[in-house]
Design a protein around this motif. Structure first.
Motif, PDB file in Angstrom:
ATOM      1  N   ARG A  60      -0.461   9.917   1.361  1.00 35.02           N
ATOM      2  CA  ARG A  60      -0.997   9.392   2.619  1.00 35.02           C
ATOM      3  C   ARG A  60      -0.993   7.876   2.543  1.00 35.02           C
ATOM      4  O   ARG A  60      -0.938   7.299   1.467  1.00 35.02           O
ATOM      5  CB  ARG A  60      -2.440   9.884   2.828  1.00 35.02           C
ATOM      6  CG  ARG A  60      -2.537  11.385   2.927  1.00 35.02           C
ATOM      7  CD  ARG A  60      -3.976  11.881   3.028  1.00 35.02           C
ATOM      8  NE  ARG A  60      -4.697  11.660   1.788  1.00 35.02           N
ATOM      9  CZ  ARG A  60      -5.872  11.028   1.700  1.00 35.02           C
ATOM     10  NH1 ARG A  60      -6.449  10.518   2.762  1.00 35.02           N
ATOM     11  NH2 ARG A  60      -6.461  10.891   0.532  1.00 35.02           N
ATOM     12  N   TRP A  61      -1.048   7.215   3.713  1.00 41.26           N
ATOM     13  CA  TRP A  61      -1.110   5.763   3.697  1.00 41.26           C
ATOM     14  C   TRP A  61      -2.197   5.253   4.638  1.00 41.26           C
ATOM     15  O   TRP A  61      -2.425   5.792   5.713  1.00 41.26           O
ATOM     16  CB  TRP A  61       0.229   5.094   3.976  1.00 41.26           C
ATOM     17  CG  TRP A  61       1.110   5.747   4.982  1.00 41.26           C
ATOM     18  CD1 TRP A  61       1.163   5.484   6.306  1.00 41.26           C
ATOM     19  CD2 TRP A  61       2.078   6.771   4.755  1.00 41.26           C
ATOM     20  NE1 TRP A  61       2.116   6.262   6.916  1.00 41.26           N
ATOM     21  CE2 TRP A  61       2.689   7.064   5.980  1.00 41.26           C
ATOM     22  CE3 TRP A  61       2.492   7.465   3.616  1.00 41.26           C
ATOM     23  CZ2 TRP A  61       3.684   8.022   6.107  1.00 41.26           C
ATOM     24  CZ3 TRP A  61       3.486   8.422   3.755  1.00 41.26           C
ATOM     25  CH2 TRP A  61       4.064   8.678   4.985  1.00 41.26           C
ATOM     26  N   LYS A  62      -2.829   4.208   4.151  1.00 41.31           N
ATOM     27  CA  LYS A  62      -3.868   3.503   4.895  1.00 41.31           C
ATOM     28  C   LYS A  62      -3.355   2.083   5.082  1.00 41.31           C
ATOM     29  O   LYS A  62      -3.025   1.402   4.114  1.00 41.31           O
ATOM     30  CB  LYS A  62      -5.165   3.506   4.086  1.00 41.31           C
ATOM     31  CG  LYS A  62      -6.371   3.016   4.819  1.00 41.31           C
ATOM     32  CD  LYS A  62      -7.566   3.006   3.862  1.00 41.31           C
ATOM     33  CE  LYS A  62      -8.671   3.850   4.421  1.00 41.31           C
ATOM     34  NZ  LYS A  62      -9.870   3.774   3.571  1.00 41.31           N
ATOM     35  N   VAL A  63      -3.261   1.655   6.345  1.00 37.43           N
ATOM     36  CA  VAL A  63      -2.725   0.341   6.661  1.00 37.43           C
ATOM     37  C   VAL A  63      -3.812  -0.470   7.343  1.00 37.43           C
ATOM     38  O   VAL A  63      -4.347  -0.059   8.378  1.00 37.43           O
ATOM     39  CB  VAL A  63      -1.472   0.450   7.571  1.00 37.43           C
ATOM     40  CG1 VAL A  63      -0.966  -0.920   7.963  1.00 37.43           C
ATOM     41  CG2 VAL A  63      -0.389   1.264   6.874  1.00 37.43           C
ATOM     42  N   LYS A  66      -6.937   1.469   8.111  1.00 33.81           N
ATOM     43  CA  LYS A  66      -6.836   2.600   9.034  1.00 33.81           C
ATOM     44  C   LYS A  66      -5.820   3.601   8.471  1.00 33.81           C
ATOM     45  O   LYS A  66      -4.658   3.243   8.245  1.00 33.81           O
ATOM     46  CB  LYS A  66      -6.390   2.103  10.405  1.00 33.81           C
ATOM     47  CG  LYS A  66      -6.399   3.149  11.487  1.00 33.81           C
ATOM     48  CD  LYS A  66      -6.042   2.504  12.823  1.00 33.81           C
ATOM     49  CE  LYS A  66      -6.163   3.503  13.937  1.00 33.81           C
ATOM     50  NZ  LYS A  66      -5.822   2.915  15.238  1.00 33.81           N
ATOM     51  N   GLU A  67      -6.264   4.851   8.246  1.00 26.21           N
ATOM     52  CA  GLU A  67      -5.336   5.865   7.756  1.00 26.21           C
ATOM     53  C   GLU A  67      -4.441   6.288   8.907  1.00 26.21           C
ATOM     54  O   GLU A  67      -4.916   6.744   9.940  1.00 26.21           O
ATOM     55  CB  GLU A  67      -6.081   7.068   7.176  1.00 26.21           C
ATOM     56  CG  GLU A  67      -5.140   7.958   6.390  1.00 26.21           C
ATOM     57  CD  GLU A  67      -5.845   8.945   5.478  1.00 26.21           C
ATOM     58  OE1 GLU A  67      -5.273  10.033   5.296  1.00 26.21           O
ATOM     59  OE2 GLU A  67      -6.924   8.654   4.961  1.00 26.21           O
ATOM     60  N   ILE A  68      -3.115   6.095   8.720  1.00 23.45           N
ATOM     61  CA  ILE A  68      -2.203   6.301   9.853  1.00 23.45           C
ATOM     62  C   ILE A  68      -1.144   7.371   9.627  1.00 23.45           C
ATOM     63  O   ILE A  68      -0.379   7.658  10.536  1.00 23.45           O
ATOM     64  CB  ILE A  68      -1.498   4.989  10.251  1.00 23.45           C
ATOM     65  CG1 ILE A  68      -0.643   4.473   9.105  1.00 23.45           C
ATOM     66  CG2 ILE A  68      -2.491   3.956  10.715  1.00 23.45           C
ATOM     67  CD1 ILE A  68       0.359   3.439   9.544  1.00 23.45           C
ATOM     68  N   GLY A  69      -1.078   7.949   8.459  1.00 24.48           N
ATOM     69  CA  GLY A  69      -0.039   8.951   8.276  1.00 24.48           C
ATOM     70  C   GLY A  69       0.007   9.492   6.876  1.00 24.48           C
ATOM     71  O   GLY A  69      -0.776   9.115   6.010  1.00 24.48           O
TER      72      GLY A  69
END
Length: 150
Positions: A60-63, A66-69
């Protein structure tokens, strides 16, 4: 897809990660399981029909807080009898076999930045794990192993 010490990678010709080497895959269709999705996506992107993909976990990724995908990761081990000649140009980009040592080299900036952090564990056949990649201002700051997926 893995064959010996090589991994089939895609040099993407579209955003995100345009111009970088990444794994083959894509998005889940409505009512599609992750396993059926990877079988469909691999065939769409490579023309190769896989069977029995092995589930290795979630990335998962947090940018910018904000976790976006995220994505489900599967591994397909090919035998010496399996062939897939490369390089080959496909709609999504160029497919080619890349040595694992090249993919994981910390100085290699031609690979999607989070791959060296999760791929080694997933290739070792450990239990499926959840990884969280934290980005700020477009840069990978940290990859956190969040635990096993049961």
């Amino acid at each position: 897809m893995i064959k010996g010490s090589q991994v089939l990678m895609l040099n993407r010709n579209k955003a995100p990660n345009k111009g970088l080497w990444n794994g083959v895959g894509g998005k889940l269709e409505p009512d599609e399981t992750p396993e059926l999705s990877v079988i469909r996506e691999v065939e769409e992107e490579t023309g190769y029909r896989i069977s029995s993909p092995q589930y290795r976990g979630i990335v998962r990724w947090k940018v910018d807080d904000k976790e976006i995908g995220g994505m489900h990761v599967f591994i397909v081990n090919m035998t010496n009898q399996d062939t897939y000649p490369t390089p080959v140009k496909m709609d999504e980009g160029i497919l080619d076999w890349k040595e694992l040592t090249w993919l994981l080299d910390e100085e290699n900036q031609g690979v999607v930045s989070n791959i060296p952090y999760f791929l080694p564990n997933m290739l070792q056949g450990k239990e499926a794990c959840d990884y969280l990649c934290i980005y700020r201002d477009g840069r990978l700051l940290h990859v956190k192993e969040m635990g096993l997926i049961r």
